[in-house]
Design an enzyme around this catalytic site. Structure first.
Site, PDB file in Angstrom:
ATOM      1  N   GLN A  11       0.831  -1.205   0.000  1.00 32.24           N
ATOM      2  CA  GLN A  11       0.000   0.000   0.000  1.00 32.24           C
ATOM      3  C   GLN A  11       0.870   1.261   0.000  1.00 32.24           C
ATOM      4  O   GLN A  11       1.694   1.454   0.897  1.00 32.24           O
ATOM      5  CB  GLN A  11      -0.918   0.032   1.223  1.00 32.24           C
ATOM      6  N   GLN A  23       0.016  -0.355  -5.794  1.00 35.13           N
ATOM      7  CA  GLN A  23      -1.123  -0.701  -4.940  1.00 35.13           C
ATOM      8  C   GLN A  23      -1.619   0.550  -4.229  1.00 35.13           C
ATOM      9  O   GLN A  23      -0.842   1.305  -3.641  1.00 35.13           O
ATOM     10  CB  GLN A  23      -0.724  -1.761  -3.915  1.00 35.13           C
ATOM     11  N   ASP A  24      -2.947   0.768  -4.292  1.00 35.76           N
ATOM     12  CA  ASP A  24      -3.595   1.882  -3.575  1.00 35.76           C
ATOM     13  C   ASP A  24      -3.150   3.253  -4.077  1.00 35.76           C
ATOM     14  O   ASP A  24      -2.895   4.170  -3.295  1.00 35.76           O
ATOM     15  CB  ASP A  24      -3.335   1.777  -2.070  1.00 35.76           C
ATOM     16  N   ASP A  53      -6.100  -2.777  -6.208  1.00 42.25           N
ATOM     17  CA  ASP A  53      -7.023  -1.845  -5.530  1.00 42.25           C
ATOM     18  C   ASP A  53      -6.611  -0.390  -5.774  1.00 42.25           C
ATOM     19  O   ASP A  53      -6.668   0.445  -4.876  1.00 42.25           O
ATOM     20  CB  ASP A  53      -7.037  -2.106  -4.020  1.00 42.25           C
ATOM     21  N   ARG A  92     -12.886  -5.471  -6.339  1.00 41.98           N
ATOM     22  CA  ARG A  92     -13.195  -6.475  -5.307  1.00 41.98           C
ATOM     23  C   ARG A  92     -13.710  -5.722  -4.086  1.00 41.98           C
ATOM     24  O   ARG A  92     -13.380  -4.546  -3.866  1.00 41.98           O
ATOM     25  CB  ARG A  92     -11.982  -7.331  -4.977  1.00 41.98           C
TER      26      ARG A  92
END
Length: 518
Positions: A320, A342-343, A364, A425
């Site tokens: 993250q 990520q993120d 994500d 998701r």
């Protein structure tokens, strides 16, 4: 019907009636500032929730002081998590206070209560990010009750919304103040209506011409050499009041972490273009919480950014790592780029609009609990680490009465070649994401990915409508109860800018074409 009976009946229709009855009792109200008989049941419920938010803030403040006094053996990770919590509960008190006092519009109140719910969740997430689950034991039952009070307040406010608009669909349940689902084309400026015409002309002046309040330039040709210094100067010029303050950030790479605090409202950051003006950082969950990893963080309402790149260079191995976090209400991003893995883009909370932007990431990479619409954007999944699968979105709606969701409209979504790429998701139980009228390439036939087994598959709301491209076929999509293929404008109109964001009241027309409807 007697007043007490009406209150009991109202409590019976909340998710947690026993908690409602306890806190709405005469004994509780007698010590609360909400005891005035002129307060409606709804207002009393909000006031009681705010009173408990104040108590929660006091608790978190005490815990942070204890941590600073080596309560946990000087564990710096714990201090980081408690620092996040202190900021988050300060904001929660603010959101609840304005829910009580600032607006009678149920949609405003739903937005601000949803933000308070996101704060409550995020405080706890910080300890989970840092593998400090045991610290959650320091939260007494009062915090559990506070979560239930928030849920009750959302339910009561949603009931008021539905009563004011009985025709709302059961799948969405939100105020529909702008019934413009038919697709009326408007002109969207990158500026909300509160930007004066004189300010618009000033902002649109060619870079380098007189006009901006503050000029930031790496080469020393401006007032300041760092964005943080420029923002600090802007804050002294009226930021937080009614006057817009414009900061022009000239081309260059600015390696710094920038925070626009909640008190800094009506700020506009104007760069010289995507890939020309770049603010970059490298914080990640390897060293701090996801919340605090953001290169650029915005909490001040009515924020606008244009022609700038926000970047986090931590890389996929650091997991993250946020490029931009936005928790500002009525925020607009126009012609901006968000680079990370990520993120990447944390659409944290409240109402946000993105137009003509580029978002790049892996896992994500568009996530959070905002009501956010991305329109006419390029969304690109990058090559992840070995063994990872790309997920474009991970929405964080944790209560069915939150008015939040991620809407992708008229965008181009591309998956990295040779990888498994999914549209999203469910990060939280009531995750809501709609992809409509977009071109999809490289998307796995199933379309969507589980978070963990059967978690949220019945309660989430995922939908697709009129998409095109090689990844748009819905025949092989997941068969979850919460997934929907929408086939008529009536089904999807509630997710338009006009209806979902109430955008016509704060994203008025100038220069940039924008669809208020479909």
């Amino acid at each position: 019907m007697h007043g007490g009976e009406a209150e009991s009946l109202s409590c019976l229709h909340t998710p947690y009636p026993h908690v409602c009855n306890h806190y709405m009792s005469t004994n509780t109200l007698s010590t609360s500032s909400s005891s005035s008989s002129s307060f409606s049941f709804h207002e009393m419920a909000l006031q009681v929730t705010m009173d408990q938010a104040i108590e929660a803030h006091k608790l978190v403040s005490t815990m942070k002081i204890m941590d600073n006094n080596d309560f946990n053996g000087g564990d710096n990770r714990a201090k980081l998590a408690w620092s996040d919590c202190l900021e988050l509960y300060e904001d929660t008190v603010f959101q609840l206070n304005r829910s009580v006092s600032k607006s009678k519009n149920p949609d405003d109140r739903l937005t601000w209560l949803s933000a308070a719910t996101a704060n409550h969740q995020t405080c706890q997430n910080g300890f989970l990010d840092l593998n400090l689950q045991s610290h959650l034991n320091y939260f007494p039952n009062m915090l559990g009750n506070f979560s239930k009070l928030l849920s009750n307040s959302l339910a009561i406010t949603m009931a008021m919304s539905i009563s004011s608009s009985p025709s709302l669909s059961s799948s969405f349940k939100r105020v529909n103040n702008n019934n413009n689902g038919g697709g009326g084309r408007k002109l969207l400026g990158s500026y909300p209506e509160w930007v004066l015409e004189s300010d618009r002309k000033l902002i649109e002046a060619a870079p380098g011409t007189p006009g901006p309040d503050v000029v930031v330039a790496k080469d020393g040709s401006g007032n300041y050499k760092s964005i943080a210094e420029g923002v600090a100067a802007a804050a002294k010029m009226g930021g937080g009041g009614g006057r817009r303050v414009v900061v022009h950030v000239k081309g260059g790479v600015y390696a710094e972490n920038v925070e626009i605090k909640r008190t800094m409202k009506n700020l506009m950051i104007v760069g010289d273009g995507i890939g020309v003006t770049i603010v970059t950082g490298s914080k990640s969950a390897a060293q701090t919480t996801t919340f605090s990893s953001a290169t650029f963080a915005v909490s001040g309402d009515n924020f606008i950014a244009r022609d700038i790149t926000f970047e986090n260079t931590a890389g996929p191995a650091k997991h993250q790592a946020v490029a931009l976090r936005c928790g500002a209400d009525h925020a607009v991003f126009h012609r901006c780029s968000f680079l990370g893995y990520q993120d990447t883009l944390y659409v944290y909370s409240q109402r946000q609009f993105y137009r003509d932007c580029d978002i790049h990431g892996t896992v994500d990479f568009i996530f959070g609990d905002a009501a956010a619409i991305l329109q006419n954007c390029n969304i690109n999944a990058r090559k992840p680490m070995g063994g990872q699968q790309n997920t474009v979105t991970a929405h964080g709606r944790s209560d069915p009465n939150e008015n939040t969701g991620i809407i992708i409209q008229n965008c181009r979504v591309n998956g990295a070649p040779g990888t498994n790429n999914f549209l999203g998701r469910p990060w939280r139980e009531y995750a809501r994401t709609v992809v409509m009228a977009s071109e999809l390439g490289g998307i796995h036939p199933a379309g969507w990915l589980e978070w963990s087994g059967s978690f949220a598959l019945k309660t989430l709301y995922y939908a697709e409508y009129m998409n095109t491209g090689g990844g748009a076929a819905t025949g092989g999509r997941v068969k979850w109860p919460g997934f929907h293929v929408l086939r008529s404008p009536a089904e999807v109109s509630e997710f338009s800018v006009g209806n979902f964001l109430g955008g016509e009241s704060w994203i008025p027309g100038a220069n940039v074409p924008f669809d208020a409807g479909l």
